[in-house]
Every structure is written in structure tokens, then in C-alpha cells.
Design an enzyme around this catalytic site. Structure first.
Site, short mmCIF file in Angstrom:
data_model
loop_
_atom_site.label_atom_id
_atom_site.label_comp_id
_atom_site.label_asym_id
_atom_site.label_seq_id
_atom_site.Cartn_x
_atom_site.Cartn_y
_atom_site.Cartn_z
N HIS A 100 45.31 42.98 41.74
CA HIS A 100 45.14 43.74 43.34
C HIS A 100 43.58 43.75 43.52
O HIS A 100 43.03 44.68 42.82
CB HIS A 100 45.85 45.15 43.28
N ASP A 133 49.58 48.21 48.35
CA ASP A 133 48.92 49.49 48.14
C ASP A 133 48.99 50.32 49.55
O ASP A 133 48.57 51.52 49.27
CB ASP A 133 47.53 48.98 47.54
N ASP A 191 40.92 44.84 46.06
CA ASP A 191 40.50 45.73 47.30
C ASP A 191 39.40 44.82 47.88
O ASP A 191 38.31 44.62 47.23
CB ASP A 191 40.33 47.17 47.09
N HIS A 196 42.97 48.10 53.65
CA HIS A 196 43.57 49.53 53.53
C HIS A 196 42.69 50.44 52.85
O HIS A 196 42.94 51.71 52.59
CB HIS A 196 44.96 49.66 52.68
ZN ZN Z 1 43.89 48.87 47.31
#
Ligand code: ZN
Ligand code: NAG
Ligand code: NAG
Length: 986
Positions: A47, A171, A49, A415
Site C-alpha cells: 500500500h 485504505d 500512499d 486519500h
Molecule cells: Zn493509505
């Protein structure tokens, strides 16, 4: 190890001995499963970001590892290397922005190897947009754009095999119905995520309802999409994190006292056995990975290889667990094959709460200026895309700067970007990135306008500080200024335009030299008082402009100075007063009544109804816990947790009144750091509340969250409505949810919902709607009441990872924010909520203003300007943009639910775009709609047992035509709320 990379890749390529074209694309490449066992799909993923604690580039390069150890380039380097070693291994790549950057740095050999992995389904793209967008605070137009961008890169690079088939929204902090609808309209088979209200999740675990069929639109039956909730967040099972970031033991299978194979296999089998009890099928999906994992992917894959081997060895002893590498789309493929039925879902997954004091409803408002800047970015992007199309800007330079703005907007949807949940330094990086992208794309706008207006030397400058009445070009004088207005909407629009000016006598004329009525209005004193604002322009020139696509207005100073008295407190139109303690502000459409002694709004009359509407600001104190978690949780970037009762600022406020010809304003000075202009324009059917808040004082040691509150006698019966990402409206019932009993320990924040565009309450007679100019949190805590959170400044971290208090500063003081809330009072049931949605479009994409200093008024090159005015009413041009050289992407939207079915013949538009061919595509713009085929699942409770798998195909016959065909072949119809997307080949 890195030393051998090149050699290894070459070696693997040589032994593969297959050519890229002979790939197995699609579900044939999915792993074989065993129908008599529990099939465990291990899904390796990372994941990543697109900015959070570190900036996008810091994450990519792996710098600033003292903040967080993370380097995406190494993740991709080592994952690809590991995938090439063994054809059984799989990995899903999600964020296309990172992948795009990495891929562009690879050698030709490596690119061929990656193509092979993609073609064989070993490297699968999931989600696939530029970033994993938030779902509460984003506008659907920008979500569609960022999917267009990500999926286009994947298609252009890897072909159709690379097209993602599932949404991977693991997420984001709650999930919107519109996002599900967008996935359905792109032809995705399903979506997966990890966050859901903890009470709802527990209920679903117990009732075998973790996976469901979401009806993602009130209007389209075809909008159903399979939706799955992950079992335990999105990380690897406890104890099985085989990553350099983790402390879990590797699988030790040699002759050693430390050999742990039996123990690890027992533990894993126990875990998946218990997990499978919460799922309906004999297939379960186990994510293997977490934030920024796989930086040294050999560690992960080596241990997963062993886990798979030893777990499956147990089958010889009768174990019914079958473990293998897989992907989410292969998992969903197996579920689809099962002909099983699933529960229904119709509303959304907001608000999200992770424990009984943690409602993640603060981020709906966090970083209000960044949330507004993102909307400015979208406004400018849409304008530049349209102008580039009309002016045929196809040079490398123009294409590049347009791409950069598209990419910046893709990043902003992330996000931890638009949500405001990133660290301060990262927020600054986002601002800088978006600012640079806008500045770069200004050249495109200018070059396009020079083509489209025949004025090859005009500046066509934009002004990014119009919200505080500052514009460099008019700073010293607005004499001989041309304001070029670009209307991004399809239909001709009339809007009031404001230009910062010094106090002079102005004349405004249109392209034909006709004088346009104008007036000057003083800028509020609180704006003039802003630190670092140059105070040359203390007034705004206001005029009403009607614009088809592009129009020019010419401003000059007339010699005769007006008398000062005429400008301020213009008494030509008297303020209606009576004996009572009230005064009114009134025009032909609206009457506002204020309490004279307090300065507060107390009643509104418009659209044939009146209502006692009182507006005030109010303050929540942010809860400040001492250790962050559970009942000590602080209000922070994510969480809104008020401490005690709200403090309503209902005392007498100072005010002044400006009663002009077309614009009427009450300037309210609420306190030292809150002020507001309440404004009505003649002919405009809405009331404007322009607020200015900050610096929020914290010298009492307490963080504060500021709301605007409207109270009325509308009998709303515990119900209010909020939009889903700017599109359909959702009904909210106070203290209630679909499917479960929420924990309302936090009764205020637990009733907050995201408001991206509008919210309303209504009874049998009246509806009060608020529209906003950026995403905010909103609620209705009492009948008749509407509340929007405007600004927040907090002193504690809420302990969800960001590690900083949301304490934004500018110029060494608390951040000052300015924005607008609009109010419409309407009659029910005569008027459905349609005028309001029309208003949203106008507010979302108002005229884009460009300024030039010149005394020759540019003239529009009419033949380059398609006429969009033949669009049916309520049909909108959602997108008009360059798709690739000689291809244009066009999106039409029937944006109102009450406008009925609209028919439109695209032939004239096709011709004016010099089209040779046109075909319809999925919502993202990258797949011919004719190829739409996505999984249809069976509902619980229908009493029918399906006998074969079924699919959704294109909901209508896709438009496909070329220039040799009869004009009648270009006719399209749009159902209420429908969007249709086309590619025009020139
Ligand atoms: Zn995230
Ligand atoms: C657009 O510009 C390109 C490059 O200048 C040119 O080749 C092309 O013919 C133009 N297209 C149209 C439709 O005018
Ligand atoms: C679920 O929705 C479908 C389609 O709208 C409907 O036919 C079915 O009865 C619903 N099932 C339940 C259990 O409500």
C-alpha cells in the site's frame, strides 16, 4: 544483491522462451483451485500512499527514512525481480502514479520483462487510477479524470490485458456510493476495501455479510457491483508479516532446533479456518502486504513460497486448506463461478468509526484552504482541456503541461491529500505541486485564447487571489483591461463577475461596444486588514456577463470621478425599514430579514415561500485526550471529537449594509476572527454567505472547530440529505444507519456526513438547501437545522498515524480561510431538487477569468467555436478534452434526476470537432463500451437458484459511427443522471 540484477533479468528472459504475444490474458491465467477444499487466495500487495508522512517524491526515492522507512522505487525493483523468478508468484500494483514514474526509468529489456509479467497476469493492476482516491471529499468529475489518466497509461503501455477489473480501495476512511457507481460504469467486476464502521463490521462478520451486492445508483439497475470487505484490515495475517519492516519469524525449515514449520503451518491453518467461517464461499482472500512493504521482496516471496509449500503438504494428511498466490480479480472470478447469492446494500459506508470515540468525520473539513485549492485546480483543468481542444493545441510542450496538471490533480485525489490528513510539510508540497501545474497550464490557456480570439499578444493572465480581491493586472489601474470569460458549461450562462479595482469611475463594455451595467462595491474591512495583502484594490467592480463559450469585456476608467458618497452606503435604493427591530435586504427574487439590534439573519423569502431562517457561527472545542487512544482520543486531522456543548455566537454583531443597484450586501463583523458577507444579486435565486475565519485563537490552550449553523421551523423529522461526491443525494436519518445499530457515544460527530456539493432538509412545504464551494462535514442535529463545519484548528494529534496536530499556520499565525456557502429556500412539492443541482453545476464550474491589458478588444474566431447551446436543458458537457493526437474525449451528462430522458443528435458537434469517426467508451474513456462485460451476482431473497453465470453488458447500444454515415446515426439518448463518454477521431 543489486549487482546481479541485470544478469538475472537477462537469464530469466532467456529461459522464459515465450514471446510476449502468446500470453494468457484474462481469467485463464488464474491459479487452479480445488472445489473440495477451502481455497486461500494469497494476494501480495504493497500500500503505497501518494504522499502522507512524506512527500510523493520522498516516498518514491526512499529519502527521509527517519520519518518513515519507505522507498517505492525499490519495491517495484525487487517485486519485479522476484516475480520473474517463479511464474506462480503474483503481485498487484495499485497506484499508477508511482508505477508510471518507475516504468519510465527502466531499460528496454526490463520493460519487455514487465510486459510479459502483465500479459501473463502475474503482475496485475488493481484500482489503477493515478492514486487511490479518497471517497468522502472528492468530486466525481475529478475521480473520473484520475481513472482516465491511470487507465490510459496502462492501456497505452501494456494493451487491454492490463486493464484493472476490480477496485482496490483498501485504505480510504469510509466508502461512497458514487465511487461504487463509477467502478460499475467503468466495467469493473467488483471492489474491495478494509475500513467500515466497527459495529457494522462485527455485525457483518457474524451474519456472513462481509461480501455483498451494492446497488450503487438509485437510478440504474445495472449499477450493481460486488463489494467485499477484507477480514482484518489490509495487512498480512498476524504473525505472517514476512517483510523487512516486520519482526515476525521467517519460516525455518532446515535441520535446526529453530525449525518452526509445524507451528507456523498450524497457526496459519487455524487462522484461515476461523476466517473462512465469516465468509460464504469456499474461497477466501488473504492480503499479504501493508504500507510500503516489499522493499526487499525476496524476503516476502521466499517465505510465502515456503508457507504455500508446507500448508499444501498437509493435504496429504487430510487437510482441506489449499493455498496459492492469487489476485483479487482471480478471487472474484471464483466467487462468480459459484452461483451463490449475496446480501443487498443500497446506501453508503459513511461515517466511518473505528471505536466508540473515533468518528472519522473531521477530515471532511480538515485543511479547508487546500480543499478549495483542489477545486480551483479542477476548474482550471476543465477550462484548459476545453480550450486546448477548441484551439487544437497538440504541441509536445502543451501536451506535457496539460499532463502535469492532470497528474497533479490525480495526486490531489489521494486519500491523504484532499482529505487533509497529511503532515504539514507534505501539504505544502501538494500546494506547490498544484500551483506549479496551474502556472504551467496557464501557458496553454493563453496560447489557446490567442488562437481563439485572434489577439496574438494579449496576456490572458489568471489571478489566483481573486478570493481576497487581489489581481496583479488590476492592482494599480483597471483602465483598458480586457476580461476574457470562458464558460466551461455547455449552455450560455449569465453570472455576476467581480474584478478587484481601485476606486474610480468605470465603464464596462461588451465585444460590440455596448455598455454593460456595472457598479463598484467595497471590499470588507476584514479583508483589507489581512496581513501581507497589498491594499491597492479596496473595491470590486461588479457586472453581469452573459457568455456562450468565450466572451470579452472591456473595462476603462471614465474621466469624471464619482462622488465618494455614491460608492459606499449607496442610498439610491432605500433599505426597507419598519418599526420593528428589523431591516431587510431585498431584490426582485429574494427578501432577507435581519434583526436590527443583533445583526443576525432571521428570515428568508424566495420562490414563493418564507421561513424563519436564523444563521450563526458556532464553536466546538476539540477534545484533548492525554494519550490519544479510545476514550482519550483527541479531535484531530481524521477524527472530529467535540468536547462538551457547542458555543453559539448569538450575541450582537457589528454590521454595515451596502445596497447597490444589482448587488446588496450585509457585512457582518462577528468577532475578532470571524466575519461574513451575506449577499444577494438581482436575478440570482440564491443567497450567498461569504465567510472569513481565522486565525482561530488557541491562546486558551484549546483547539476549536468552527461551524455555520442555520436554524428554521422546517419539520425535517430527523432526516436530512447529503450528496455523494457531487452527484446523487443520499437520505440520512439521525442516529440511524442501514443494516446496523450504530454506537452513538459520540452523538455529534457520529451524525456528521460528507458534503461535497449540497445538503438539504425538507418538510411537506419547504426545502432549505446549502451548497458549498469545497468539501465539508455537515449534519442536522435538530429538526429544522443545518450545520456545516468550515474550519478547524487543533492542538493534539488523534493518534491515527499522522503524528501532528492539525494546527495550520500561515505567516506565523493560525491559518485564515475564506469561502462561500449558498442557501436556497424552495417550495415543496412543486419544485423537486433540480434547480439546486443546476446551481451546483454553475458554482462548480463558473466562468474562468483571464485578464489582459490592451485597448484592442479581442474578437472570437467564431468558426472554431462549436455551439453547445443545442444541448437539451439539463444536459451538460462533463468533459471535452484532448485524448491523444487526433482524438478528443467527450462526456455528456444528463445531470438532473427530474429532467426526464434527453435525446441529442451529436452530428453537428461531431462535424464542428472535425470528426471522422466516433465510438462510445466506458466512463473512464479507455475501453470501447461494446466490450463491456462484467460480473453479475445473484441476490439473496429472490427464491431463484441460478443455473449459470451471468454478466452485465453495455446497458444500451453503444454509439459507433463515422463521417460517411447519415446524421440520424449520431443520435443519443441519456436517461436521468446518465453519463455517456465518447472518443472522436479527427
Ligand atoms: Zn493509505
Ligand atoms: C491540429 O494540429 C495539428 C498539428 O499542428 C495538425 O497536424 C492537425 O491537422 C490539426 N488538426 C485539426 C483538426 O485542425
Ligand atoms: C435484493 O435486491 C434484489 C434486487 O433489487 C431483490 O430482488 C431482492 O429481493 C433483494 N433481497 C433482499 C433480501 O432484500
Amino acid at each position: 544483491m543489486n549487482y546481479f540484477n541485470g544478469i538475472l533479468v537477462l537469464f530469466v528472459l532467456a529461459t522464459l522462451n515465450i514471446v510476449v504475444s502468446e500470453h494468457v490474458c484474462g481469467f485463464e491465467s488464474c491459479p487452479k483451485t480445488k472445489s473440495n477444499m477451502i481455497n486461500v487466495h494469497l494476494v501480495p500487495h504493497s500500500h503505497d500512499d501518494v504522499g502522507w508522512l512524506k512527500t510523493v517524491d520522498q516516498y518514491y526515492y526512499g529519502s527521509n527514512n527517519n520519518i518513515q522507512h519507505a522507498g517505492v522505487q525499490y519495491i517495484l525493483d525487487t517485486v519485479v525481480e522476484e516475480l520473474l523468478k517463479d511464474s506462480r508468484r503474483r503481485f498487484i500494483q495499485v497506484e499508477t502514479s508511482f508505477f508510471f514514474k518507475w516504468y519510465s526509468e527502466q531499460t528496454v529489456t526490463m520493460k519487455i520483462a514487465v510486459k510479459q509479467l502483465v500479459a501473463e497476469g502475474r503482475l496485475e493492476f488493481a484500482g489503477g487510477a493515478w492514486s487511490m482516491n479518497d471517497e468522502a471529499t472528492v468530486h466525481y468529475q475529478s475521480v473520473i479524470d484520475q481513472f482516465n489518466l491511470g487507465l490510459k497509461f496502462l492501456k497505452d503501455t501494456f494493451g487491454t490485458c492490463a486493464r484493472p477489473r476490480i477496485g482496490w480501495q483498501i485504505d480510504p476512511f469510509g466508502h461512497s456510493r458514487e465511487m461504487a457507481s463509477i467502478f460499475a460504469q467503468m466495467g469493473y467486476n467488483g471492489e474491495f476495501f478494509a475500513r467500515m464502521d466497527y459495529v457494522e463490521k462485527n455485525t457483518r462478520l457474524k451474519s456472513l455479510a462481509m461480501e455483498m451486492i451494492w446497488r450503487s445508483s438509485e437510478y440504474f439497475k445495472d449499477s450493481e457491483i460486488f463489494t467485499g470487505l477484507l477480514y482484518q484490515h489490509y495487512g498480512s495475517p498476524p504473525g505472517f508479516c514476512f517483510d523487512i519492516h516486520c519482526q515476525d519469524d521467517p519460516i525455518i525449515d532446515g535441520k535446526s532446533y529453530d525449525n518452526n514449520v509445524d507451528k507456523r503451518v498450524d497457526d496459519f491453518i487455524a487462522y484461515v479456518t476461523s476466517m473462512s467461517k465469516s465468509f460464504r464461499a469456499n474461497h477466501i482472500m488473504v492480503p499479504m502486504g501493508d504500507d510500503f512493504q516489499y522493499e526487499d521482496a525476496e524476503v516476502n516471496f521466499k517465505n510465502m513460497d515456503k508457507l504455500i509449500k508446507y500448508v499444501n503438504n498437509r493435504q496429504l494428511e487430510g487437510s482441506k486448506i489449499n493455498l496459492f498466490y492469487s489476485t483479487p480479480s482471480c478471487y472474484l472470478y471464483e466467487l462468480h463461478q459459484l452461483l451463490q447469492s449475496w446480501p443487498n446494500k443500497t446506501e453508503d459506508f459513511f461515517p466511518y468509526s473505528s471505536d466508540n470515540h473515533s468518528y472519522w468525520t473531521g477530515y471532511f473539513t480538515s485543511r479547508p484552504t487546500q480543499k478549495r485549492f483542489e477545486r480551483d485546480g479542477n476548474h482550471f483543468l476543465q477550462t484548459v482541456k476545453q480550450l486546448s481542444t477548441l484551439a487544437n493545441l497538440t504541441s509536445v510542450k502543451h501536451t506535457k503541461s496539460l499532463s502535469i496538471l492532470r497528474q497533479a490533480m490525480g495526486v490531489m485525489q489521494h486519500h491523504d491529500a484532499i482529505t487533509g490528513t497529511e503532515k504539514q510539510a507534505v501539504a505544502q508540497d501538494y500546494d506547490q505541486m498544484l500551483y506549479n501545474a496551474i502556472i504551467g497550464a496557464e501557458n496553454n490557456a493563453r496560447d489557446a485564447l490567442r488562437v481563439l480570439t485572434n489577439h496574438t499578444s494579449a496576456e490572458f493572465q489568471t489571478c489566483l487571489e481573486l478570493n481576497i480581491s487581489v489581481c496583479a493586472l488590476t492592482q494599480t489601474s483597471a483602465n483598458n483591461i480586457v476580461v476574457t470569460l470562458v464558460n466551461p458549461l455547455a449552455h450560455t450562462s449569465s453570472q455576476y463577475v467581480r474584478v478587484p479595482v481601485t476606486e474610480e469611475n468605470y465603464q464596462v463594455t461588451d465585444e460590440n461596444g455596448r455598455e454593460i451595467s456595472s457598479e463598484i462595491v467595497p471590499v470588507p474591512l476584514e479583508i483589507l486588514g489581512l496581513q501581507h495583502r497589498s491594499n491597492d484594490t479596496q473595491h470590486e467592480l461588479v457586472f453581469k456577463a452573459s457568455v456562450k463559450k468565450i466572451s470579452n469585456f472591456y473595462i476603462r476608467v471614465l474621466p469624471l470621478p464619482r462622488k465618494k458618497n455614491d460608492l459606499i452606503n449607496d442610498q439610491t435604493i432605500p433599505i426597507a425599514e419598519n418599526d420593528a427591530d428589523e431591516f431587510t435586504l431585498e431584490n426582485s427574487l429574494i427578501r432577507l430579514v435581519f434583526t436590527k439590534s443583533t445583526g443576525h439573519l432571521k428570515a428568508v423569502k424566495m420562490n414563493g415561500v418564507s421561513e424563519n431562517i436564523h444563521q450563526s457561527f458556532a464553536i466546538y472545542k476539540g477534545f484533548q485526550g492525554n494519550n490519544g487512544i479510545s476514550k482519550n482520543r483527541s479531535s484531530g486531522a481524521y477524527v472530529f471529537r467535540p468536547d462538551g456543548e457547542i458555543q453559539v455566537l448569538s450575541d450582537k454583531i457589528e454590521y454595515s449594509i451596502y445596497n447597490g443597484k444589482n448587488v446588496r450586501e450585509v457585512h457582518q463583523h462577528v468577532n475578532e476572527w470571524i466575519s461574513q458577507v451575506i449577499r444577494i444579486y438581482d436575478g440570482v435565486n440564491r443567497v450567498e454567505f461569504e465567510w472569513l475565519i481565522g486565525p482561530i485563537p488557541t491562546d486558551d490552550g484549546v483547539g476549536k472547530e468552527i461551524v455555520t449553523r442555520f436554524t428554521s421551523n422546517v419539520y425535517s423529522n430527523g432526516t436530512f440529505y447529503t450528496d455523494s461526491n457531487g452527484r446523487e443525494m443520499l437520505k440520512r436519518k439521525r442516529n440511524q444507519r442501514e443494516f446496523f445499530e450504530p454506537d452513538m457515544t459520540e452523538e455529534i460527530s457520529g451524525n456528521y456526513h460528507p458534503v461535497t456539493a449540497q445538503m438539504y432538509i425538507q418538510d411537506d412545504h419547504k426545502r432549505i438547501t446549502l451548497l458549498n464551494d469545497r468539501s465539508q462535514g455537515g449534519t442536522s442535529l435538530e429538526d429544522g437545522e443545518l450545520e456545516l463545519m468550515l474550519h478547524r484548528r487543533l492542538l493534539n494529534d488523534d493518534a491515527f498515524g499522522v503524528g501532528e496536530a492539525l494546527n495550520e499556520e500561515q505567516f506565523g499565525k493560525g491559518l485564515i480561510a475564506r469561502g462561500k456557502v449558498f442557501l436556497i429556500l424552495n417550495a415543496v412539492p412543486e419544485n423537486p431538487n433540480c434547480f439546486e443541482r443546476l446551481t451546483h453545476h454553475e458554482l462548480h464550474l463558473p466562468f474562468c477569468k483571464f485578464f489582459s491589458k490592451t485597448n484592442t478588444v479581442p474578437s472570437i474566431v467564431q468558426h472554431m467555436m462549436p455551439d453547445f447551446n443545442d444541448f437539451p436543458e439539463s444536459m451538460e458537457l462533463l468533459s471535452l478534452e484532448p485524448y491523444s493526437t487526433n482524438k478528443i474525449l467527450l462526456r455528456l451528462e444528463n445531470f438532473n434526476s427530474c429532467g426526464g430522458i434527453k435525446s441529442y443528435n451529436m452530428h453537428p458537434l461531431f462535424e464542428s470537432l472535425r470528426g471522422r469517426q466516433i465510438w462510445e467508451v466506458t466512463l473512464d474513456g479507455n475501453m470501447p463500451l461494446r466490450q463491456m462485460k462484467r460480473f453479475k451476482f445473484h441476490h439473496d431473497g429472490t427464491g431463484i437458484i441460478p443455473s449459470s453465470v451471468s454478466y452485465f453488458f453495455t446497458p444500451h447500444k453503444p454509439l459507433e459511427a463515422n463521417y460517411t454515415m447519415d446524421a440520424s446515426k449520431f443520435s443519443v439518448t441519456l436517461l436521468p443522471m446518465q453519463i455517456r463518454t465518447f472518443i472522436v477521431h479527427q
